[in-house]
Structures are given as C-alpha cells and as structure tokens.
Design a protein around this motif. Sequence first.
Motif, mmCIF file in Angstrom:
data_model
loop_
_atom_site.group_PDB
_atom_site.id
_atom_site.type_symbol
_atom_site.label_atom_id
_atom_site.label_comp_id
_atom_site.label_asym_id
_atom_site.label_seq_id
_atom_site.Cartn_x
_atom_site.Cartn_y
_atom_site.Cartn_z
ATOM 1 N N ILE A 1 0.831 -1.204 0.000
ATOM 2 C CA ILE A 1 0.000 0.000 0.000
ATOM 3 C C ILE A 1 0.865 1.253 0.000
ATOM 4 O O ILE A 1 0.590 2.213 -0.726
ATOM 5 C CB ILE A 1 -0.955 -0.016 1.212
ATOM 6 C CG1 ILE A 1 -2.018 -1.115 1.024
ATOM 7 C CG2 ILE A 1 -1.621 1.344 1.402
ATOM 8 C CD1 ILE A 1 -2.976 -1.249 2.181
ATOM 9 N N ALA A 2 1.918 1.239 0.796
ATOM 10 C CA ALA A 2 2.808 2.407 0.865
ATOM 11 C C ALA A 2 3.472 2.680 -0.485
ATOM 12 O O ALA A 2 3.596 3.841 -0.906
ATOM 13 C CB ALA A 2 3.866 2.191 1.943
ATOM 14 N N ASN A 3 3.898 1.627 -1.169
ATOM 15 C CA ASN A 3 4.533 1.803 -2.487
ATOM 16 C C ASN A 3 3.539 2.359 -3.505
ATOM 17 O O ASN A 3 3.893 3.220 -4.319
ATOM 18 C CB ASN A 3 5.091 0.467 -2.983
ATOM 19 C CG ASN A 3 6.307 0.017 -2.195
ATOM 20 O OD1 ASN A 3 6.950 0.818 -1.517
ATOM 21 N ND2 ASN A 3 6.617 -1.263 -2.271
ATOM 22 N N LEU A 4 2.311 1.855 -3.463
ATOM 23 C CA LEU A 4 1.276 2.359 -4.373
ATOM 24 C C LEU A 4 1.030 3.838 -4.125
ATOM 25 O O LEU A 4 1.003 4.646 -5.062
ATOM 26 C CB LEU A 4 -0.014 1.568 -4.183
ATOM 27 C CG LEU A 4 -1.192 2.052 -5.040
ATOM 28 C CD1 LEU A 4 -1.105 1.475 -6.441
ATOM 29 C CD2 LEU A 4 -2.529 1.698 -4.394
ATOM 30 N N LYS A 5 0.856 4.199 -2.868
ATOM 31 C CA LYS A 5 0.599 5.595 -2.521
ATOM 32 C C LYS A 5 1.736 6.496 -2.991
ATOM 33 O O LYS A 5 1.500 7.547 -3.588
ATOM 34 C CB LYS A 5 0.391 5.738 -1.007
ATOM 35 C CG LYS A 5 -0.904 5.149 -0.487
ATOM 36 C CD LYS A 5 -1.028 5.390 1.011
ATOM 37 C CE LYS A 5 -2.360 4.919 1.549
ATOM 38 N NZ LYS A 5 -2.518 5.214 2.995
#
Length: 357
Positions: free
Chosen positions: A96-100
């Motif tokens: 999720i952090a990478n996507l954001k």
Amino acid sequence: MAGARSVGSLPVPNVQALAEICNGPDEHIPERYIRPEASSEEVINNYQGDMAIPIIDLKKLLSPQSSEEECVKLRSACQYWGFFLLINHGVPDEVIANLKRDIVDFFSQPLDTKKEYTQLPNSLEGYGQSFVFSEDQKLDWADMLYLHVHPSDSRDLRFWPTSPASFRQSIDAYSSETKSLALCLFEFMAKAVGAKPESLLDLFEEQPRGLRMAYYPPCRQADKVMGLSPHSDAGGLTLLLEINDVQGLQIKKDGKWLSVHAPNGAFIANIGDTLEILSNGMFRSVEHRAVINPNKERLSAALFHYPCENIVISPLPEFVKDGKVKYRSISYLDFMKQIFTQQLDGKSRVDTLKLDQ
C-alpha cells in the motif's frame, strides 16, 4: 473493463494546471466547473450511532469464533448502507505504501510527462477524464488515470507510466495482493443471506478489474466546484483507498450527504449497480460524490471489480427469496455501454431497471 475500450470521453483541460491559475490573484473559475449544488445540500461531518458507517473486520469474518456475528454486520452494511470500512484486510503495508508513493509521484510530474499517457478517443484508459460527452456539460474538478489491471493480458501498456520507475511494479503488486480480497467478501456476502458462495464467485472470479487513480486539486472556492459528480458505481464491488490524509468522499444516506472518514490503511468498500441487480436489491448501490478541499490536494485509488462480460444481468435465483423479481434483465455489455456513454447522474441507470415503479 474491456467492453469499454470502444467508447471514450471528450478531452478536457488539465484541472491541476487550471487550479494553479484559479487559485491565483484572479481566482476566476471557468463557468463549466461552477456547480451550485456543491454547497446547496446538507452535509453531516460528525456522525455517530445509527449514522456511523459500518466497520467490517476481515480477520473476524475469517475467524470461526466471530465469523457469524461479523457476517450479520456485513449483511446489514450491504443492505442498509451499501458502504462499509474494511479493516484488518491483510494487504501488506509495504504494498500500500509503495502504491501511494508512486501515485503521488505520478501526479506531481510536469504536465507534458503525464500527457504521454493521454486517453485515446476510443478508450477510457489513460490520463484525462471520464464521462464527458458534450461540449457544454458541467465538468468535475479532477484529473484521473484509469488502467485495466486484470487480467494481465488485457493491459494496454501504452497507458502504463514508466515514470516513476517503480510505478508499474507497484500497480502489479497491488493488483496481486488485492486479488483474493474482493472474492472473500463476495463469498461472505452470499453466505450472509443464505446463498451459496458460488452464486457470486462464479461471476466475479478471474474477471476484469480496473484501477482509477484520481487527483483533486485544491480550490479556494471549494464550495463552487465538484470533485466527482454524484453517481453510483456500475460494477460489482469497489475498494477505495485514500492516498493521502485529505478526505472528500461523501455518501448519500436518508437524503443527506455524509462525509466518510476512513481509518489509516482501511479500505472503503461499496456495492455497485450490477451487484444490486444480481442480489435482487438485497444489497444496494449508493449514490456518492467527491468534494474539494480549499487548501489541500486529495488523491484516491478506486479498484473496480466487474463480472464476466457475457452475462445477462438479472436477479440470481438464490436472492429471490419471496418469488418477486424486482429488476428487469439487461445484457451486461448493453448496461455498461449506457454507463460509459452518458454523464454521471446519480442512480438513474439502475433505477430505470426497477420493476413496479
């Protein structure tokens, strides 16, 4: 969705660039973006009790000790709200952090770089806007990047950014990690109303998924513009992820708009029109919209789950409990063609399929 490849949206100005001008000394908003309804309806920001959006805990759904109780909550959420917050969903924090990070970085790039991925006239994929079909309709205060993420052989890599360098990898990992999440929810939705899990799983497993990443620039006159027009989603289920800490999603409940405040890392899940019809109205899609913050940008990513494209949408026998069918049948492709060739207009499309109106 693949069936939407033959339709498109008229090109409109980049709103991110327009916002820089409109937020300057002149503060002049073009007429096509002025939306009187943005501030004319009541909005509830601090809600509780019966007006608190349900929270569903996936870990409890999967636990034998708490599954039955959580299933009851899920049924109520789908039946009376059409929206719920999903926590303990199991998607890794790193994914999720990478996507954001990469979505923020994409929209932060110069306009010329983003324009390399501009939508083509016959496609909804790419960078631009959706649901613009006339030169005089009102426009939303947003820029979007829409991609087909599943199945992988449906991806048109012309629209998949190569900058930031990790963007494609982040989207692919996110698509993979969320693959089983919606199917798990479909399974428990069916169980919650006494239907066989296969009744929904057979229609949605390994079917198309699309990801719409939206950028909502700030506007000092936020009460005059609309980020995303009121509408209900067309597919089966949507999983929305807030990319930053600026919220703008509002849902309609009992004739009033409610602001949705999602816990950090939670998904905002909502029922789509297709699932409302398939469930014979047991589950309901709900009108929602996005509003603008006067000082801060907002970003979000909505993952849409569509059924197989060759079906006829009609209430499934397992959901017709009293023998009364409440919706007309329509081919899925015809239904989606109507969706993607008209501007957003609340729940008008699914409402026209209701019987005994």
